[in-house]
Motif scaffolding. Sequence first.
Motif, PDB file in Angstrom:
ATOM      1  N   PRO A  50      11.911  34.095  63.994  1.00  0.00           N
ATOM      2  CA  PRO A  50      11.562  32.863  63.297  1.00  0.00           C
ATOM      3  C   PRO A  50      12.796  32.045  62.974  1.00  0.00           C
ATOM      4  N   VAL A  51      12.598  30.758  62.798  1.00  0.00           N
ATOM      5  CA  VAL A  51      13.727  29.881  62.545  1.00  0.00           C
ATOM      6  C   VAL A  51      13.778  29.432  61.106  1.00  0.00           C
ATOM      7  N   HIS A  52      12.630  29.128  60.542  1.00  0.00           N
ATOM      8  CA  HIS A  52      12.644  28.430  59.260  1.00  0.00           C
ATOM      9  C   HIS A  52      12.334  29.303  58.065  1.00  0.00           C
ATOM     10  N   CYS A 364      -0.934  17.066  59.213  1.00  0.00           N
ATOM     11  CA  CYS A 364      -1.934  18.131  59.116  1.00  0.00           C
ATOM     12  C   CYS A 364      -1.293  19.510  59.265  1.00  0.00           C
ATOM     13  N   ARG A 365      -0.278  19.606  60.137  1.00  0.00           N
ATOM     14  CA  ARG A 365       0.393  20.897  60.296  1.00  0.00           C
ATOM     15  C   ARG A 365       1.114  21.284  59.013  1.00  0.00           C
ATOM     16  N   VAL A 366       1.760  20.307  58.375  1.00  0.00           N
ATOM     17  CA  VAL A 366       2.469  20.587  57.121  1.00  0.00           C
ATOM     18  C   VAL A 366       1.479  21.045  56.047  1.00  0.00           C
ATOM     19  N   LYS A 367       0.376  20.363  55.960  1.00  0.00           N
ATOM     20  CA  LYS A 367      -0.642  20.717  54.966  1.00  0.00           C
ATOM     21  C   LYS A 367      -1.179  22.125  55.219  1.00  0.00           C
ATOM     22  N   THR A 368      -1.382  22.463  56.483  1.00  0.00           N
ATOM     23  CA  THR A 368      -1.893  23.795  56.821  1.00  0.00           C
ATOM     24  C   THR A 368      -0.870  24.873  56.490  1.00  0.00           C
ATOM     25  N   SER A 401       7.794  28.644  64.563  1.00  0.00           N
ATOM     26  CA  SER A 401       9.112  28.477  63.942  1.00  0.00           C
ATOM     27  C   SER A 401       9.976  27.420  64.637  1.00  0.00           C
ATOM     28  N   ARG A 402       9.659  27.091  65.885  1.00  0.00           N
ATOM     29  CA  ARG A 402      10.456  26.087  66.597  1.00  0.00           C
ATOM     30  C   ARG A 402      10.099  24.652  66.192  1.00  0.00           C
ATOM     31  N   LEU A 403       9.053  24.482  65.410  1.00  0.00           N
ATOM     32  CA  LEU A 403       8.601  23.141  65.023  1.00  0.00           C
ATOM     33  C   LEU A 403       9.505  22.585  63.915  1.00  0.00           C
ATOM     34  N   THR A 408      10.720  20.584  58.292  1.00  0.00           N
ATOM     35  CA  THR A 408      11.534  19.776  57.374  1.00  0.00           C
ATOM     36  C   THR A 408      10.676  19.094  56.316  1.00  0.00           C
ATOM     37  N   ARG A 409       9.369  18.942  56.580  1.00  0.00           N
ATOM     38  CA  ARG A 409       8.463  18.298  55.637  1.00  0.00           C
ATOM     39  C   ARG A 409       7.786  19.297  54.685  1.00  0.00           C
ATOM     40  N   VAL A 410       7.947  20.593  54.959  1.00  0.00           N
ATOM     41  CA  VAL A 410       7.313  21.610  54.113  1.00  0.00           C
ATOM     42  C   VAL A 410       8.098  21.745  52.811  1.00  0.00           C
TER      43      VAL A 410
END
Length: 552
Positions: A50-52, A364-368, A401-403, A408-410
């Motif tokens: 994982p990256v983040h 939507c991805r950040v919210k999820t 993790s590559r996203l 950065t928005r989480v």
Amino acid sequence: MYCNRPECYCRSRSLLVQRSKKSLRTQPVHLSSSASHHHSMARQSLRTQPVHLSSSASHHHSMARQSNAGVDVNSYRHHQHHQHSHFGSSAMSRSNDELREKTFLSKNTAMRNGQTDFDKNDIIFDDTGMILSGSMEALIQRLLPTRDYCPPRHYIFTLLLNLRTFISPSDLMQKIVQHCMFEQNSNSENFRKESRQRMFDNVYLLCSEWVDNVPLDFRSTPMQQRLKELLSLCAVDSNCKQRADDLVAQLCTALHRVLRYEAALRSIQKKVEAAPLQSEQPSGLITLGTSPAVIAQQLTHIELERLSMIGADEFILALAANKIDSGGKLNCEQTGNIGHYVDWFNQVTDMIAGEILRHSRKRCRVKTIEYLIDVAKECINVGNFNSLMAIVAGLSLPAVSRLKKTWTRVEKSKLEILQHQLDPSGNFTSYRATLKAAIWRSEGAKNELETIIIPFFALLLKDLLLIYTRCRRPLANGHLNYAVFSQLADNIYNFNNWKRRSCPFPKHPAVLQYLLLSPAYSEKELMLLSYDCEPAVEGVDREQYKKLKAEK
């Protein structure tokens, strides 16, 4: 009591064992480099790094794509000298059993009714009278009940669990039946009703411990017949016969439950499916209209149901065979319910990744992601550490993790508690401390909501394997290492207590169905979805994308 033969070094070995126990009381278990390497190979897949979620998450995911797993396995002696035990409500009864065993051994009255005491070389004790090691025959002899003696429960479970490495359960049962037949007819005193009643009570205790803790040993018809034969030997009246019948009925109920469970799993066997269609609107788990706490509770329902089906004997079979193929997968057919439970972990991991990647819009991805992090935090509150680790493993998959733009928005504060739990330093000290706190809470629980303990299964298996490798090696004098046997038994006895806890939360059928029927995706499909979400920009990333497209 020690061996006096000049050619034997039993005394020096026993003193070394005592010193090693003292050191284990204060030092956590640390993996050797070879053990760490071995278990890094035992992953269910190579989707890692994982990256983040920080370097700790990366280290976690190398273990979490499961084929093995963990609970705190600091020496059982260490726990005996602390106020809080890992045995929960059974701690007092276990302590009383050990006191009975110590008293029994210190008086050196191992066998009665005309049988001679053991040769002092057959069993070695520590200074307090507790067993350190013994020959297999001597240990088995102490397992056999008479009208005046029944071994303590702790001793029964320890030997039933560990002896299967050296003798099959059917052969052990044969020895017990033969002994009881001989004992019953050894003298006229045993034919008196009072003597037969005492003999039956002691035989019944041994059998009930076997049925309660290792029921899967009785799957075969011959073993069930031997059990009935053993119970009928000393049944003196209708009350004894009724108790025997009730125990056999209890066994049949447990075995039928396992058979129904295994049949149900076969009926919903997962197949790899095509990646879900991406949507610009929120979809999937987040649209069910339930809070993260409810999702964590429904995951706990499923975890406890599947955990309860794992037999103590399956641990020994899986550890002894070490059935992990070259790809790092456990064969479910070979590892039984342990393999099914590992598959469930991986199913949740895939589901988590799919829930994120099914959204084409970054918002939507950040919210999820934030919703799933909240679910993971609720799992900690519940005591469901296996689902916690499965969720984090899903967040740590390379496809997620590559996203970088998404991460950065989480909200960073939401990650801090997970990063703390995943810190691998000191052999996962942070996780073990949280687990221990949950155990303390469970021991002093004021309601059922505080009793749940579901350990991170991959770390549990890894810890048990480290202990088991010592269990299976006889000592230099040919003795079996009872002290380590007891350590392994204590950990699995813990597990047996945890898996029997009932789930106090209300069921939500729609959520349960969604979780149970969540599809399995291939790593390739997830990576292609990931590139649809955020195109490859770096050299290595672009090369990987081209390779995936070429293989499609």
